[in-house]
Design a protein around this motif. Structure first.
Motif, short mmCIF file in Angstrom:
data_model
loop_
_atom_site.label_atom_id
_atom_site.label_comp_id
_atom_site.label_asym_id
_atom_site.label_seq_id
_atom_site.Cartn_x
_atom_site.Cartn_y
_atom_site.Cartn_z
N GLU A 398 0.81 -1.21 0.00
CA GLU A 398 0.00 0.00 0.00
C GLU A 398 0.85 1.27 0.00
N GLU A 399 1.92 1.28 0.80
CA GLU A 399 2.73 2.49 0.85
C GLU A 399 3.41 2.78 -0.50
N GLU A 400 3.76 1.71 -1.23
CA GLU A 400 4.33 1.90 -2.57
C GLU A 400 3.31 2.53 -3.50
N LEU A 401 2.09 2.03 -3.46
CA LEU A 401 1.03 2.52 -4.34
C LEU A 401 0.64 3.95 -3.98
N GLN A 402 0.58 4.25 -2.67
CA GLN A 402 0.26 5.62 -2.25
C GLN A 402 1.29 6.60 -2.80
N GLN A 403 2.57 6.22 -2.72
CA GLN A 403 3.61 7.11 -3.21
C GLN A 403 3.55 7.25 -4.73
N MET A 404 3.27 6.13 -5.43
CA MET A 404 3.14 6.22 -6.88
C MET A 404 1.97 7.11 -7.28
N LEU A 405 0.85 7.01 -6.55
CA LEU A 405 -0.30 7.86 -6.84
C LEU A 405 0.07 9.33 -6.64
N LYS A 406 0.73 9.65 -5.53
CA LYS A 406 1.14 11.03 -5.29
C LYS A 406 2.07 11.52 -6.40
N ASP A 407 3.00 10.67 -6.81
CA ASP A 407 3.95 11.05 -7.85
C ASP A 407 3.25 11.28 -9.19
N ILE A 408 2.28 10.43 -9.51
CA ILE A 408 1.55 10.59 -10.78
C ILE A 408 0.75 11.88 -10.77
N MET A 409 0.05 12.17 -9.66
CA MET A 409 -0.73 13.41 -9.60
C MET A 409 0.19 14.63 -9.65
N ALA A 410 1.36 14.54 -9.03
CA ALA A 410 2.32 15.65 -9.10
C ALA A 410 2.83 15.82 -10.53
N GLY A 411 3.01 14.69 -11.24
CA GLY A 411 3.44 14.75 -12.63
C GLY A 411 2.39 15.38 -13.53
N ILE A 412 1.12 15.05 -13.29
CA ILE A 412 0.03 15.66 -14.06
C ILE A 412 -0.01 17.16 -13.80
N HIS A 413 0.14 17.54 -12.52
CA HIS A 413 0.16 18.96 -12.18
C HIS A 413 1.30 19.67 -12.89
N LYS A 414 2.46 19.04 -12.94
CA LYS A 414 3.62 19.64 -13.61
C LYS A 414 3.34 19.85 -15.10
N SER A 415 2.71 18.87 -15.73
CA SER A 415 2.37 18.99 -17.15
C SER A 415 1.39 20.14 -17.37
N CYS A 416 0.38 20.24 -16.51
CA CYS A 416 -0.59 21.33 -16.62
C CYS A 416 0.08 22.68 -16.42
N GLU A 417 1.03 22.72 -15.49
CA GLU A 417 1.75 23.96 -15.22
C GLU A 417 2.61 24.36 -16.43
N THR A 418 3.24 23.37 -17.05
CA THR A 418 4.11 23.63 -18.20
C THR A 418 3.35 24.26 -19.35
#
Length: 451
Positions: A398-418
Motif C-alpha cells: 500500500e505504501e508503494e502505491l500511495q507514493q506512486m499515486l502522489k507522484d503521478i498526480m504531481a506529474g500531471i500537475h507539472k504537465s498542466c503547469e508547463t
C-alpha cells in the motif's frame, strides 16, 4: 485572436455538430478541448495538416449491442450496451463501465474522449475508452444484477482483452459487478488475464483502488494550493456526491487538516457546519455503499446537520469545492456564486461536472480550477498500476502505491503547469491539461502515419 473568432475553430465545431446530431455531451466535451487546441495548432502546423484533433474526435469504433436478461419474476428484460473505443495511440483502450439510466451513446462518447486525454496525462501507456448500459442497478436484487452482468459480458467479451481494451468500474459498477463480469469472461474464454481492473484483492485487484480517484483529486488540489504557498489546513470544503469518489475525497481533506461541510446525492445535499469527521464519513460509506441508503438520513444520525432537498451545495460558502457526482452538475450561475463567496480553488472529482459557462467563469476569474481529466485521473492511474501488477503476477504494498499515486498526480500537475502558465503567473489548468494530453497522443499518432 480569440478562439470564438477563429474561422477554423468555428468550421470544426460545425462539423462536429453535424456528424454527431443529438449528442450534446459529446459536442460539449470536444468544444472544451478544441477551444485550447486550436490556438495551439497555429504554431504547430503539422498537427493541423494531419487533422489530429479531427481524428481524435472521431472514435475508432462504437460498439452497440442488445443485453437480454431475466428478472426474478421470470420477465424478459432488454437493455442496450455500448463500448466506445476512442483512441489507442499510446496503449490499450482503458476506461470504465457505467450502469445508469442516463447512459447514452453521447455520454459514453464524451467520457471516452475525455479518457483519452486523462490517460495520456498519467504518463502510463493507456488509450481512451468507455462503456456501459442504460441498466439501472437501483432496486434490483443481487441475483438480477449478476444475471445482467453476465449477459452484458457475453456480448462485450469479444471486443476486449488485456492488450486490446481493459474496462473498469464507474457509476453503478463497483467491485461486485466487476466480479460478476470477470467471472463470466473467464468462463467464456477459459483465460485468467488482466482484462478488467477494479477487481477484488483475492483475484488480482490492487490496493487503494477504491480510494484512488478521491485521494487523487485532493492531492491535485493540494498541488494547486502549493503554488500559492497554501495548504488545506483550516480550509472549508464543499463536496458534491456521496459515493466512492466523494467520501474518499472528504476523507483525504480531513486527513490533511481541512473541514468538509457538505455531501449530496440526487435527492439534495446535507450541510454539517461542524464538519464531517472520519466517524461521520465512515457512516456515509456504510450507509450509502452497503445499505444503499439516501444522504438525507444523515441528519437523523447527526442532528447538527441540515438537509436541503432538490438542490446542489454550491451556495454554501467555502474555500475549496470538489464536484464529485456527475456531468454538468455545476452550472454557470453556481460558479458565479462560488466565486462571489470567495472560493479559492476547485478540483473536479467527476467527469465534466462543470458546464462550459461555469468553466469560463472560473477561468475568467482566475480561480485555481482543475478539470476532471487532470484532477480525477488518480483512479485510472491506479487501474494502470493494477494492469502492471497483473502482467507481472505480483502485488505492490500500500505504501508503494500511495507514493506512486502522489507522484503521478504531481506529474500531471507539472504537465498542466508547463502548458498552462500564463504571462501574469496564473496557471490555466484547463489549457494545460488539454494541451499536455493532446500533445502526447498527437505525437504518437504522427509516428504511425495516417491510420
Amino acid at each position: 485572436m480569440a478562439v470564438s473568432d477563429h474561422v477554423d475553430f468555428n468550421g470544426f465545431m460545425e462539423g462536429v455538430n453535424r456528424r454527431n446530431p443529438h449528442q450534446p455531451e459529446f459536442v460539449q466535451a470536444v468544444q472544451e478541448v478544441a477551444e485550447d487546441i486550436f490556438p495551439f495548432l497555429d504554431s504547430n502546423e503539422e498537427y493541423h495538416s494531419q487533422q489530429i484533433l479531427r481524428r481524435i474526435a472521431e472514435p475508432d469504433r462504437v460498439v452497440s449491442f442488445r443485453v437480454c436478461w431475466e428478472d426474478d419474476n421470470g420477465n424478459i428484460r432488454v437493455q442496450r450496451g455500448w463500448r466506445v473505443q476512442n483512441n489507442n495511440a499510446i496503449g490499450p483502450y482503458k476506461g470504465g463501465i457505467r450502469f445508469h439510466p442516463s447512459v447514452t451513446e453521447s455520454v459514453l462518447k464524451f467520457l471516452a474522449f475525455e479518457q483519452t486525454f486523462k490517460n495520456a496525462l498519467t504518463g502510463l501507456p493507456m488509450g481512451g475508452g468507455k462503456g456501459g448500459s442504460n441498466f439501472n442497478p437501483k432496486g434490483k436484487s443481487v441475483r438480477e444484477i449478476m444475471r445482467f452482468c453476465q449477459s452484458f459480458m457475453t456480448e462485450l467479451y469479444r471486443h476486449i482483452g488485456a492488450d486490446v481494451d481493459v474496462p473498469a468500474g464507474d457509476i453503478g459498477v463497483g467491485g461486485r459487478e466487476i466480479g460478476y463480469m470477470f467471472g463470466q469472461y473467464k468462463r467464456i474464454t477459459n483465460q485468467f488475464t488482466g482484462v478488467l481492473t477494479g477487481k477484488g484483492l483475492e483475484y488480482g485487484g490492487s490496493l487503494i483502488r477504491p480510494e484512488a480517484t478521491g485521494y487523487g483529486a485532493v492531492y491535485f488540489l493540494a498541488n494547486m494550493l502549493a503554488t500559492k504557498d497554501q495548504d488545506l489546513v483550516g480550509k472549508t470544503a464543499v463536496i458534491s456526491g456521496s459515493g466512492n469518489v466523494a467520501t474518499h475525497a472528504a476523507e483525504k481533506i480531513v486527513q490533511l487538516g481541512g473541514k468538509v461541510l457538505t455531501l449530496s446525492d440526487s435527492g439534495g445535499f446535507i450541510h454539517d457546519p461542524d464538519g464531517l469527521s472520519q466517524e461521520k464519513i465512515d457512516w456515509v460509506k456504510t450507509h450509502k455503499t452497503h445499505r444503499r441508503g439516501r444522504i438525507e438520513e444523515y441528519v437523523e444520525a447527526f442532528p447538527g446537520a441540515t438537509f436541503t432537498a432538490g438542490k446542489t451545495p454550491w451556495g454554501v460558502p467555502c474555500d475549496v469545492a470538489l464536484p464529485c457526482a456527475t456531468q454538468n452538475e455545476l452550472l454557470g450561475e453556481d460558479a458565479k456564486t462560488l466565486i462571489a463567496n470567495g472560493v479559492q480553488a476547485v478540483s473536479e472529482g467527476a467527469n465534466m461536472p462543470t458546464d462550459l459557462d461555469g468553466v469560463h467563469a472560473f477561468r475568467g476569474a482566475k480561480i485555481l480550477f482543475a478539470p476532471g481529466k487532470a484532477a480525477n485521473a488518480g483512479g485510472v492511474a491506479v487501474s494502470g498500476l493494477e494492469m502492471s501488477q497483473n502482467s507481472e503476477r505480483r502485488s505492490w504494498k500500500e505504501e508503494e502505491l500511495q507514493q506512486m499515486l502522489k507522484d503521478i498526480m504531481a506529474g500531471i500537475h507539472k504537465s498542466c503547469e508547463t502548458y498552462g502558465r500564463q504571462g501574469d503567473g496564473y496557471i490555466d489548468y484547463v489549457k494545460g491539461a488539454n494541451i499536455g494530453g493532446f500533445k502526447k497522443v498527437a505525437d504518437a499518432m504522427l509516428a504511425f502515419g495516417v491510420v
